[in-house]
Scaffold this motif. Structure first.
Motif, PDB file in Angstrom:
ATOM      1  N   TRP A   1      -6.654 -13.042   4.445  1.00 15.15           N
ATOM      2  CA  TRP A   1      -5.660 -12.711   3.516  1.00 15.15           C
ATOM      3  C   TRP A   1      -5.161 -14.057   3.196  1.00 15.15           C
ATOM      4  O   TRP A   1      -5.058 -14.477   1.967  1.00 15.15           O
TER       5      TRP A   1
ATOM      6  N   LEU B   1      -2.265 -11.941  -3.345  1.00 18.04           N
ATOM      7  CA  LEU B   1      -1.984 -10.666  -3.013  1.00 18.04           C
ATOM      8  C   LEU B   1      -0.832 -10.482  -2.343  1.00 18.04           C
ATOM      9  O   LEU B   1      -0.613 -11.091  -1.201  1.00 18.04           O
TER      10      LEU B   1
ATOM     11  N   ASP C   1       4.431   2.451  -0.895  1.00 24.78           N
ATOM     12  CA  ASP C   1       3.960   0.776  -0.893  1.00 24.78           C
ATOM     13  C   ASP C   1       3.790   0.572  -2.314  1.00 24.78           C
ATOM     14  O   ASP C   1       3.419   1.261  -3.495  1.00 24.78           O
ATOM     15  N   CYS C   2       4.105  -0.825  -2.414  1.00 25.30           N
ATOM     16  CA  CYS C   2       3.808  -1.647  -3.652  1.00 25.30           C
ATOM     17  C   CYS C   2       2.898  -2.762  -3.379  1.00 25.30           C
ATOM     18  O   CYS C   2       3.091  -3.265  -2.383  1.00 25.30           O
ATOM     19  N   TYR C   3       2.065  -3.207  -4.447  1.00 24.63           N
ATOM     20  CA  TYR C   3       1.498  -4.461  -4.295  1.00 24.63           C
ATOM     21  C   TYR C   3       1.276  -5.077  -5.348  1.00 24.63           C
ATOM     22  O   TYR C   3       1.242  -4.505  -6.525  1.00 24.63           O
ATOM     23  N   TYR C   4       1.391  -6.595  -5.532  1.00 28.94           N
ATOM     24  CA  TYR C   4       1.335  -7.389  -6.609  1.00 28.94           C
ATOM     25  C   TYR C   4       0.083  -8.129  -6.667  1.00 28.94           C
ATOM     26  O   TYR C   4      -0.223  -8.730  -5.482  1.00 28.94           O
TER      27      TYR C   4
ATOM     28  N   LEU D   1      -2.716   1.827   1.948  1.00 26.46           N
ATOM     29  CA  LEU D   1      -1.484   1.975   1.195  1.00 26.46           C
ATOM     30  C   LEU D   1      -0.808   3.094   1.723  1.00 26.46           C
ATOM     31  O   LEU D   1      -1.501   4.277   1.481  1.00 26.46           O
TER      32      LEU D   1
ATOM     33  N   SER E   1      -0.073  -0.211   6.515  1.00 30.95           N
ATOM     34  CA  SER E   1       0.764  -1.130   5.718  1.00 30.95           C
ATOM     35  C   SER E   1       0.885  -2.303   6.576  1.00 30.95           C
ATOM     36  O   SER E   1       1.367  -2.294   7.682  1.00 30.95           O
TER      37      SER E   1
ATOM     38  N   SER F   1       3.140  -8.790   3.568  1.00 28.29           N
ATOM     39  CA  SER F   1       2.178  -9.851   2.772  1.00 28.29           C
ATOM     40  C   SER F   1       2.367 -11.079   3.622  1.00 28.29           C
ATOM     41  O   SER F   1       3.238 -11.535   3.811  1.00 28.29           O
TER      42      SER F   1
ATOM     43  N   LEU G   1       2.018  -7.409  -0.692  1.00 29.85           N
ATOM     44  CA  LEU G   1       2.198  -6.226  -0.309  1.00 29.85           C
ATOM     45  C   LEU G   1       3.841  -5.953  -0.140  1.00 29.85           C
ATOM     46  O   LEU G   1       4.513  -6.744   0.582  1.00 29.85           O
ATOM     47  N   ARG G   2       4.551  -4.914  -0.593  1.00 32.38           N
ATOM     48  CA  ARG G   2       5.982  -4.654  -0.388  1.00 32.38           C
ATOM     49  C   ARG G   2       5.983  -3.261  -0.081  1.00 32.38           C
ATOM     50  O   ARG G   2       5.418  -2.303  -0.388  1.00 32.38           O
ATOM     51  N   GLN G   3       6.397  -3.358   1.245  1.00 30.41           N
ATOM     52  CA  GLN G   3       6.419  -1.760   1.962  1.00 30.41           C
ATOM     53  C   GLN G   3       7.539  -1.010   1.127  1.00 30.41           C
ATOM     54  O   GLN G   3       8.432  -1.475   0.488  1.00 30.41           O
TER      55      GLN G   3
END
Length: 588
Positions: free
Chosen positions: A53, A60, A378-381, A374, A226, A229, A62-64
């Protein structure tokens, strides 16, 4: 006579044949190189996941679910369910390699009033999100364009959008600061040699936190759907002026309702809800933010955190080891190893039950892929140039799932304001005599005529037919686009009149021969393109797939009229006029 090159807007809007051939060539070469082998990919359960990663997927983040403000989850999830129950989420009939196919995912576009999003030869039109101080949320009668439930749903999505706008910027800046601090740490600065004492303290504190975090991650390695990031390995570009998401695409899919889902072909990641792709029509280097929500039908046990599960698993193993030590005999080390392996397999299976986003370096068979599970909420950017250099897919879980994908779309050619200005530009060349009530063209310069005919085709094929190809589904729950499309159709009809006036000039024997030929050339190419595209849209509207849709969703072949319609200046079928102009050119 060879037709001229395609109009500029078609070149911008559609993937070129050369580009498609190149993609197919790359795909064939990749598959040939692979043979029967599969490219490896890593999930959180695999050693080296975090390192991969960091090194290859640093864009990338990740926001939990816990990162979102209190109450926002509930409002957003209620909004998504409202859109589904109201029938706003529908499968799109898109164009892939010259044939129509239904998307596996049901979609709707919510965003800035008057914005559109174009993908796979399909233009989606926004349901405007309703926010304080935002104009354009009423129809021509100054009434709300949506009912109160739909307005509340769109407002909740706007609130999520506002959170993403600020959070993506903060996360990007934080990772940029962390990178510059890391660069400073690698230098040989000491207090009094470029670094203040407070900076050193901050650095030491950060190092301690990073060390603790790393130990926790090593302890928790491979567990859960999850993971936080990683820090970026490269400094992202300054996106301060770009993080203004102007639309979100709402997606919904229930895997149990799908008879066939394609297997991911390169890595063996599992069933794909959405295949490998780059997101289209975006501002270059702009981020993408995605909110993931698994439906309430998800079993309660899925709500237990992965750390809880891992802790329970470790406790069981520890108890077993204690029992073994106490007895001095009984459970062997081999049996303990088997039990550990069994628990790990159980965690992997649970991970695969989650929805996942898969990522790969585009057209690269050497870098392992990444599969990020996910949990609901959860959100990811995807930031920096990740969308340009990488491709991503969506891997189906066991439950139904919504997503809200927030983007910064190109607004230079995809907004109502843009096309209205284009219409005004074309109609400026139409002169009306108030006394005689006759119309004529102001300028007969070939360059001016070419520009007007380009606008004419753009309005018809990129807006009117795109809108009506999706049937009456927009008007069922939102009236915002009704009046603008009616006005656009009136403007288009005036452009039909202008084409007819150009035809009259071209066929007039008194027109100067040199100018006449140039004008005839412009006219012939415009009519030929128009005839071809009208037939394509007719075929799409009458396709077998289109016939399966209910009346309110079925494509409408509009604008359409009979050749004898007295209200229309030109016939729908242009073949006879094309023959006349061709014959005229041959005689010149």
């Amino acid at each position: 006579m060879k037709p001229r090159q395609r109009k500029q807007y078609f070149r911008n809007m559609k993937r070129s044949d050369d580009s498609e051939r190149e993609k197919r060539r790359k795909r064939r070469r990749l598959i040939q190189e692979l043979g029967e082998q599969r490219i490896p990919y890593l999930s959180p359960a695999d050693p080296g996941f975090q390192e991969l990663w960091d090194s290859s997927y640093a864009g990338l983040a990740l926001r939990q679910s816990s990162a979102l403000p209190d109450g926002l989850h509930e409002r957003v999830q209620s909004a998504l369910i409202t859109l589904q129950r109201r029938g706003c989420l529908l499968r799109d009939l898109v164009r892939v390699r010259d044939r129509d196919v239904f998307t596996a995912v049901s979609r709707a576009l919510v965003g800035q009033p008057g914005y559109t999003y174009r993908y796979l030869d399909t233009r989606l039109f926004t349901i405007p999100w309703h926010c304080e101080g935002e104009e354009g949320q009423k129809d021509e009668k100054e009434k709300p364009c949506c009912d109160s439930d739909l307005r509340d749903a769109c407002k909740a999505l706007w609130e999520l959008n506002q959170f993403f706008c600020s959070d993506v910027k903060q996360q990007t800046n934080a990772r940029g600061v962390k990178r510059s601090r890391s660069d400073t740490e690698n230098s040989e600065d000491t207090p009094g040699e470029g670094m203040c004492e407070e900076s050193v303290k901050d650095r030491l504190l950060e190092e301690k936190q990073e060390k603790e975090k790393k130990e926790e991650e090593e302890e928790d390695s491979g567990q859960g759907c999850s993971h936080s990031s990683p820090p970026s390995s490269t400094p992202p570009p300054d996106v301060a002026g770009l993080v203004q998401f102007n639309i979100t695409i709402i997606n919904y899919m229930d895997p149990s309702a799908m008879t066939q889902l394609k297997e991911e072909p390169y890595y063996g990641m599992g069933k794909m809800a959405v295949g490998w792709h780059h997101d289209e029509d975006l501002v270059p280097l702009s981020p993408v933010a995605v909110y993931s929500y698994s439906c309430p039908a998800e079993p309660k046990k899925e709500e237990v955190t992965e750390k809880d599960v891992e802790g329970q698993s470790k406790e069981k193993v520890k108890e077993k080891e204690t029992e073994t030590e106490g007895e001095g005999e009984g459970t062997s080390k081999e049996e303990l190893k088997e039990e550990r392996e069994g628990l790990e397999k159980e965690e992997v299976q649970k991970e695969k039950a989650c929805w996942r986003v898969g990522l790969k370096v585009a057209w690269d068979i050497h870098t392992p892929g990444l599969a990020l599970p996910l949990q609901s909420g959860d959100c990811y950017y995807m930031t920096a140039d990740l969308n340009r250099t990488h491709q991503h897919c969506v891997l189906a879980g066991e439950t139904a799932r919504f997503s809200s994908t927030h983007r910064v779309v190109q607004c230079c050619t995809g907004t109502l304001d843009y096309i209205k200005k284009r219409c005004s530009e074309a109609l400026e060349n139409l002169h009306t005599d108030p006394e005689k009530n006759t119309k004529s063209l102001k300028s007969l310069l070939p360059s001016a005529l070419q520009r007007i005919e380009d606008i004419h085709s753009e309005v018809e094929f990129e807006w009117l037919r795109q809108y009506w190809f999706q049937g009456r589904r927009y008007a069922r729950f939102c009236s915002w686009w009704t009046k603008p499309m009616e006005q656009m159709e009136k403007d288009w009809k005036e452009m039909e009149r202008m084409t007819q006036l150009l035809l009259d000039v071209v066929e007039d024997e008194n027109t100067a021969q040199e100018n006449r030929r140039e004008m005839a050339d412009v006219l012939l190419n415009a009519l030929t393109d128009r005839q071809q595209h009208r037939q394509t849209w007719r075929d799409r509207c009458q396709s077998s797939l289109a016939q399966t849709l209910p009346a309110e969703e079925a494509p409408a072949d509009r604008p359409y009229w009979s050749n004898e319609d007295p209200d229309m200046p030109l016939p729908f079928d242009l073949s006879e006029i094309i023959n006349r102009v061709e014959s005229l050119l041959w005689r010149m």
